[in-house]
Design an enzyme around this catalytic site. Sequence first.
Site, mmCIF file in Angstrom:
data_model
loop_
_atom_site.group_PDB
_atom_site.id
_atom_site.type_symbol
_atom_site.label_atom_id
_atom_site.label_comp_id
_atom_site.label_asym_id
_atom_site.label_seq_id
_atom_site.Cartn_x
_atom_site.Cartn_y
_atom_site.Cartn_z
ATOM 1 N N ARG A 4 -16.786 -18.990 18.955
ATOM 2 C CA ARG A 4 -15.700 -18.942 18.063
ATOM 3 C C ARG A 4 -14.501 -19.042 19.031
ATOM 4 N NH1 ARG A 4 -13.747 -14.699 19.899
ATOM 5 N NH2 ARG A 4 -11.722 -14.962 18.765
ATOM 6 N N GLY A 5 -13.318 -19.327 18.273
ATOM 7 C CA GLY A 5 -12.028 -19.160 18.903
ATOM 8 C C GLY A 5 -11.595 -21.003 19.130
ATOM 9 N N ALA A 6 -10.530 -21.099 18.737
ATOM 10 C CA ALA A 6 -10.114 -22.439 18.462
ATOM 11 C C ALA A 6 -10.455 -23.565 19.367
ATOM 12 C CB ALA A 6 -8.819 -22.759 17.851
ATOM 13 N N ARG A 58 -16.760 -25.172 10.403
ATOM 14 C CA ARG A 58 -15.635 -24.389 9.810
ATOM 15 C C ARG A 58 -14.524 -25.191 9.661
ATOM 16 N NH1 ARG A 58 -14.853 -19.092 13.232
ATOM 17 N NH2 ARG A 58 -13.848 -18.378 11.155
ATOM 18 N N GLN A 65 -13.040 -8.508 16.251
ATOM 19 C CA GLN A 65 -13.022 -9.124 17.190
ATOM 20 C C GLN A 65 -12.200 -8.596 18.488
ATOM 21 O OE1 GLN A 65 -12.650 -10.549 14.246
ATOM 22 N NE2 GLN A 65 -13.465 -12.372 13.822
ATOM 23 N N ASP A 77 -5.544 -20.864 14.945
ATOM 24 C CA ASP A 77 -6.499 -21.862 14.376
ATOM 25 C C ASP A 77 -6.110 -23.205 14.167
ATOM 26 O OD1 ASP A 77 -9.450 -20.321 14.563
ATOM 27 O OD2 ASP A 77 -7.677 -19.083 14.310
ATOM 28 N N ASN A 132 -3.892 -18.303 11.553
ATOM 29 C CA ASN A 132 -4.564 -17.390 12.472
ATOM 30 C C ASN A 132 -5.444 -16.353 12.020
ATOM 31 O OD1 ASN A 132 -4.839 -17.019 15.386
ATOM 32 N ND2 ASN A 132 -3.979 -15.195 14.889
#
EC number: 5.3.1.23
Length: 380
Positions: free
Chosen positions: A64-66, A98, A212, A253, A263
């Site tokens: 995960r995470g942009a 996503r 998170q 994001d 975000n």
Amino acid sequence: MADPYAPVAADAPSSQVPALRWDEPPEGPVLVLLDQTRLPAEEVELVCTDVPALVGAIRTLAVRGAPLLGIAGAYGVALAAVRGFDVEDAAQTLAHARPTAVNLAYGVRRALAAYRSAMAGGGDLGAAAGAALAEARLLHRQDAESSARMASAGLALLDELLPGGNHRILTHCNTGALVSGGEGTAFAVALAAHRAGRLQRLWVDETRPLLQGARLTAYEAARNGMAYTLLTDSAAGSLFAAGEVDAVLIGADRIAADGSVANKVGSYPLAVLARYHHVPFVVVAPTTTIDPDTQDGASIEVEQRAAQEVTEFAVPPAAGAEAGAGVPVAPLGTQAYNPAFDVTPPELVTALVTEDGALSPVTGSGIADLCARSRQATMG
């Protein structure tokens, strides 16, 4: 045949387990991911041998995470090419895994363009696969370089906004090495302040419902020896009221053409609190997170996730529960509103920090200039 998505124990020391790596064992190339759903209880790697396995990891937030999603998307295209799968179909599936994170589709497009260019130039499938992999590796390196530049620019901005050091920074979600080819985005700025002796306290929002912040940011802060304190998201207001927050640092994001920032859900309330209490609200993200094709915040598609993430409390895997198991915390049949992200309008953003420096105020014209400079630098 072995399960391509089966977990294997990570054998590297905790400080060296990368969030993502390409590996080439005798059985064939694979993409190896640190399973972020199992942190901080245990460091376990997932081995993806095909795109469906990678898409599963993306949708379950194992990766995960942009910025990291962009890197994963590029490597996913390369994985399909190297293993002889349908590259066009794989790219389409990956790009839509996503919807809110613009970097994912960006990384997919870069690797796919390299693959197509090699094929159009008369290369065979092997050469085209090699081109896609080279582009993924290039994106990986570029993101690490961007991370370092954002950390430097962000620390300079903090010192300008808050002379004297002893910064007390509030952050939301996770924006460190677990989301990047380098040391992260917003977390990298806080880490730079820590290393410079100018971080007094990192306030870490739990980031409900998937925690998170509690699971991942606290994990990274502890590994780096940072002074940090965890708080529930709902406690942030009292922290501001007590005068204990000097600045808010978050990632992004997707950033729309007008400067609106999508975000992790919970970011917008922090921006409102920060404005009321006259505290800088700073977004740290690479220029790849800017989407000039998305006109404004209302045009950003916000991912809606499963109700059970809210109506159940996940049991850590180390406690012996099966993956996805949870303890009900709401009556059976309860409906839940569970957006993964919210959108902060540009007028609430003090500054946007990118690898090309800080933008303040955040305006549509400023965003356009940033994108133009980024394109020129890439072409150069």
